[in-house]
Design a protein around this motif. Structure first.
Motif, PDB file in Angstrom:
ATOM      1  N   SER A 172      41.176 -34.156  21.418  1.00 27.50           N
ATOM      2  CA  SER A 172      42.636 -34.310  21.353  1.00 27.50           C
ATOM      3  C   SER A 172      43.068 -35.689  21.839  1.00 27.50           C
ATOM      4  N   VAL A 173      42.245 -36.324  22.657  1.00 29.09           N
ATOM      5  CA  VAL A 173      42.577 -37.655  23.156  1.00 29.09           C
ATOM      6  C   VAL A 173      42.504 -38.685  22.028  1.00 29.09           C
ATOM      7  N   LEU A 174      41.568 -38.475  21.092  1.00 28.16           N
ATOM      8  CA  LEU A 174      41.332 -39.453  20.030  1.00 28.16           C
ATOM      9  C   LEU A 174      41.765 -38.984  18.654  1.00 28.16           C
ATOM     10  N   SER A 175      42.069 -37.711  18.508  1.00 30.66           N
ATOM     11  CA  SER A 175      42.395 -37.171  17.195  1.00 30.66           C
ATOM     12  C   SER A 175      43.799 -37.611  16.777  1.00 30.66           C
ATOM     13  N   LYS A 176      43.894 -38.878  16.395  1.00 33.38           N
ATOM     14  CA  LYS A 176      45.181 -39.471  16.020  1.00 33.38           C
ATOM     15  C   LYS A 176      44.955 -40.358  14.805  1.00 33.38           C
ATOM     16  N   SER A 177      46.017 -40.902  14.272  1.00 35.46           N
ATOM     17  CA  SER A 177      45.908 -41.829  13.162  1.00 35.46           C
ATOM     18  C   SER A 177      47.132 -42.728  13.161  1.00 35.46           C
ATOM     19  N   ASP A 178      47.052 -43.821  12.412  1.00 33.55           N
ATOM     20  CA  ASP A 178      48.213 -44.690  12.225  1.00 33.55           C
ATOM     21  C   ASP A 178      48.502 -44.770  10.727  1.00 33.55           C
ATOM     22  N   SER A 179      49.591 -45.403  10.378  1.00 35.29           N
ATOM     23  CA  SER A 179      50.015 -45.420   8.981  1.00 35.29           C
ATOM     24  C   SER A 179      48.999 -46.136   8.098  1.00 35.29           C
ATOM     25  N   PHE A 180      48.408 -47.225   8.599  1.00 36.26           N
ATOM     26  CA  PHE A 180      47.439 -47.967   7.804  1.00 36.26           C
ATOM     27  C   PHE A 180      46.216 -47.105   7.508  1.00 36.26           C
ATOM     28  N   THR A 181      45.681 -46.444   8.543  1.00 33.15           N
ATOM     29  CA  THR A 181      44.493 -45.616   8.358  1.00 33.15           C
ATOM     30  C   THR A 181      44.772 -44.454   7.418  1.00 33.15           C
ATOM     31  N   THR A 182      45.934 -43.829   7.567  1.00 33.25           N
ATOM     32  CA  THR A 182      46.301 -42.706   6.704  1.00 33.25           C
ATOM     33  C   THR A 182      46.398 -43.148   5.244  1.00 33.25           C
ATOM     34  N   PHE A 187      43.804 -43.884  -0.345  1.00 31.03           N
ATOM     35  CA  PHE A 187      43.269 -44.715  -1.425  1.00 31.03           C
ATOM     36  C   PHE A 187      41.773 -44.485  -1.633  1.00 31.03           C
ATOM     37  N   ILE A 188      41.051 -44.237  -0.555  1.00 33.38           N
ATOM     38  CA  ILE A 188      39.628 -43.889  -0.697  1.00 33.38           C
ATOM     39  C   ILE A 188      39.485 -42.600  -1.492  1.00 33.38           C
ATOM     40  N   GLU A 189      40.357 -41.626  -1.222  1.00 30.46           N
ATOM     41  CA  GLU A 189      40.326 -40.363  -1.963  1.00 30.46           C
ATOM     42  C   GLU A 189      40.650 -40.585  -3.436  1.00 30.46           C
ATOM     43  N   ILE A 190      41.565 -41.503  -3.723  1.00 25.38           N
ATOM     44  CA  ILE A 190      41.894 -41.824  -5.124  1.00 25.38           C
ATOM     45  C   ILE A 190      40.670 -42.392  -5.830  1.00 25.38           C
ATOM     46  N   VAL A 191      40.031 -43.347  -5.174  1.00 26.10           N
ATOM     47  CA  VAL A 191      38.868 -44.008  -5.770  1.00 26.10           C
ATOM     48  C   VAL A 191      37.748 -43.016  -6.046  1.00 26.10           C
ATOM     49  N   THR A 192      37.421 -42.189  -5.067  1.00 28.74           N
ATOM     50  CA  THR A 192      36.300 -41.258  -5.224  1.00 28.74           C
ATOM     51  C   THR A 192      36.624 -40.121  -6.180  1.00 28.74           C
ATOM     52  N   ALA A 193      37.911 -39.838  -6.378  1.00 28.74           N
ATOM     53  CA  ALA A 193      38.304 -38.764  -7.298  1.00 28.74           C
ATOM     54  C   ALA A 193      38.325 -39.223  -8.744  1.00 28.74           C
ATOM     55  N   LEU A 194      38.682 -40.482  -8.989  1.00 27.02           N
ATOM     56  CA  LEU A 194      38.893 -40.944 -10.355  1.00 27.02           C
ATOM     57  C   LEU A 194      37.718 -41.719 -10.946  1.00 27.02           C
ATOM     58  N   TRP A 195      36.765 -42.146 -10.112  1.00 28.08           N
ATOM     59  CA  TRP A 195      35.586 -42.845 -10.618  1.00 28.08           C
ATOM     60  C   TRP A 195      34.332 -42.084 -10.228  1.00 28.08           C
ATOM     61  N   ASP A 196      33.332 -42.114 -11.076  1.00 23.11           N
ATOM     62  CA  ASP A 196      32.034 -41.544 -10.730  1.00 23.11           C
ATOM     63  C   ASP A 196      31.394 -42.397  -9.632  1.00 23.11           C
ATOM     64  N   THR A 197      30.630 -41.754  -8.783  1.00 22.31           N
ATOM     65  CA  THR A 197      29.977 -42.465  -7.692  1.00 22.31           C
ATOM     66  C   THR A 197      29.116 -43.606  -8.201  1.00 22.31           C
ATOM     67  N   LYS A 202      28.852 -49.837  -3.071  1.00 22.11           N
ATOM     68  CA  LYS A 202      28.474 -49.141  -1.847  1.00 22.11           C
ATOM     69  C   LYS A 202      29.614 -49.158  -0.836  1.00 22.11           C
ATOM     70  N   ASP A 203      30.332 -50.256  -0.788  1.00 19.30           N
ATOM     71  CA  ASP A 203      31.431 -50.390   0.174  1.00 19.30           C
ATOM     72  C   ASP A 203      32.729 -49.881  -0.461  1.00 19.30           C
ATOM     73  N   VAL A 204      32.874 -48.566  -0.511  1.00 24.30           N
ATOM     74  CA  VAL A 204      34.059 -47.953  -1.121  1.00 24.30           C
ATOM     75  C   VAL A 204      35.311 -48.299  -0.315  1.00 24.30           C
ATOM     76  N   ASN A 210      41.248 -53.250  -1.305  1.00 28.66           N
ATOM     77  CA  ASN A 210      41.685 -54.186  -2.344  1.00 28.66           C
ATOM     78  C   ASN A 210      42.680 -53.531  -3.307  1.00 28.66           C
ATOM     79  N   LEU A 211      42.419 -52.262  -3.655  1.00 30.68           N
ATOM     80  CA  LEU A 211      43.351 -51.562  -4.545  1.00 30.68           C
ATOM     81  C   LEU A 211      44.659 -51.250  -3.836  1.00 30.68           C
ATOM     82  N   MET A 212      44.593 -50.975  -2.555  1.00 29.39           N
ATOM     83  CA  MET A 212      45.808 -50.741  -1.778  1.00 29.39           C
ATOM     84  C   MET A 212      46.678 -52.003  -1.778  1.00 29.39           C
TER      85      MET A 212
END
Length: 305
Positions: A172-182, A187-197, A202-204, A210-212
């Motif tokens: 609970s001390v670390l389970s946080k996020s900021d707007s940039f990370t969120t 965008f990582i989810e977009i990339v992995t959902a719309l393109w085949d691996t 390697k550096d998704v 870059n797409l963001m």
């Protein structure tokens, strides 16, 4: 031996070795701790350095597939000779017997005993950086040794944090996020959902960043950007354009479907201070209409290929 171990170790691991010098050999025999001077367990000693604690077991498994194990220290991973309030040396040491390959001529080393230590890079760095503090040959100083082992305690804590980062992140001390990370995660989810691996680098994460940046340039948030790319994919464009990299495919779709927004984005980039300006990469495979080219295009883009 050295060539053999360097050849078999995993890429990214470090390897080094040493042969005990005559003076060091004599001093060890004089200590009375050596039962058989003609079969000294660490006359030849090697070290394999792995990235973190999670790879120690993998390295041990590899080594035991290559050599016969005489014994190990500690005998079991679940036990240690250290008290909980001390931080003395206790890196994994394997005492091994050279095993000749029966398919090749004998080496003359079959059955020879040697030591192999498996360390993490943090453990290895500590032993190098504090060697003169803990093994100074002509002096003993309580305070410098105290400092050396205080550092070891801190590095052990760092090692634990690295190895258990996934579990610690749930605290609970670390389970946080900021707007940039969120946003980046979206965008990582977009990339992995719309393109085949197989079509992704390697550096998704870097691709997602870059797409963001491109999405921000044309004023699309993550949701709108995903909807845009899904529409392009349905029409056989965007993520379905396999002749272009994912980044190039997005550039092509933005040029074709949102030319006015793309131009405005380039103009906005040119207004940035020199230390913040970054040109948009455009490869020669991307088709650019003549109407879009001009002074703004030339200054705000970088064409390669």
């Amino acid at each position: 031996m050295d060539d053999f171990l360097r050849t078999h170790k995993r890429s990214g691991w470090h390897y080094e070795s040493r042969v005990k010098g005559e003076e060091s050999f004599t001093l060890k025999v004089e200590s009375g701790r050596v039962k058989d001077p003609f079969n000294l367990e660490d006359f030849f000693a090697a070290t394999i350095v792995v990235r973190n604690g999670s790879e120690v077991a993998e390295a041990e498994e590899l080594i035991l597939s290559l050599f016969d194990l005489a014994y190990r220290r500690p005998e079991r991973d679940s036990e240690t000779h250290k008290r909980p309030d001390t931080f003395s040396f206790d890196d994994l040491r394997l005492y091994l017997l050279w095993r000749d390959d029966p398919s090749v001529p004998p080496t003359g080393f079959h059955g020879a005993l040697f030591e192999l230590q498996i360390k993490t890079f943090l453990q290895h760095a500590w032993s190098i950086a504090t060697h003169d503090l803990t093994y100074k040959t002509d002096d003993v100083n309580w305070s410098t040794m105290r400092i050396a082992f205080q550092i070891k305690a801190m590095l052990e804590h760092a090692e634990l944090s690295i190895q258990e980062a996934t579990n610690l992140a749930k605290s609970s001390v670390l389970s946080k996020s900021d707007s940039f990370t969120t946003t980046l995660r979206a965008f990582i989810e977009i990339v992995t959902a719309l393109w085949d691996t197989s079509d992704l680098p390697k550096d998704v994460r870097r691709l997602a960043e870059n797409l963001m940046d491109l999405a921000s340039m044309v004023k699309l948030d993550a949701t709108a950007f995903r909807t845009f790319l899904e529409s392009e994919a349905s029409a056989g464009r965007g993520p379905k354009m396999l002749n272009l990299s994912p980044y190039g495919a997005v550039i092509q779709s933005l040029i074709d479907q949102k030319p006015a927004d793309f131009q405005k984005g380039l103009q906005y980039r040119l207004k940035q201070p020199p230390n913040r300006f970054r040109p948009v990469l455009v490869t020669r495979e991307i088709e650019v209409p003549a109407s879009m080219k001009g002074a703004t295009w030339d200054k705000a883009t970088l064409t390669i290929g």
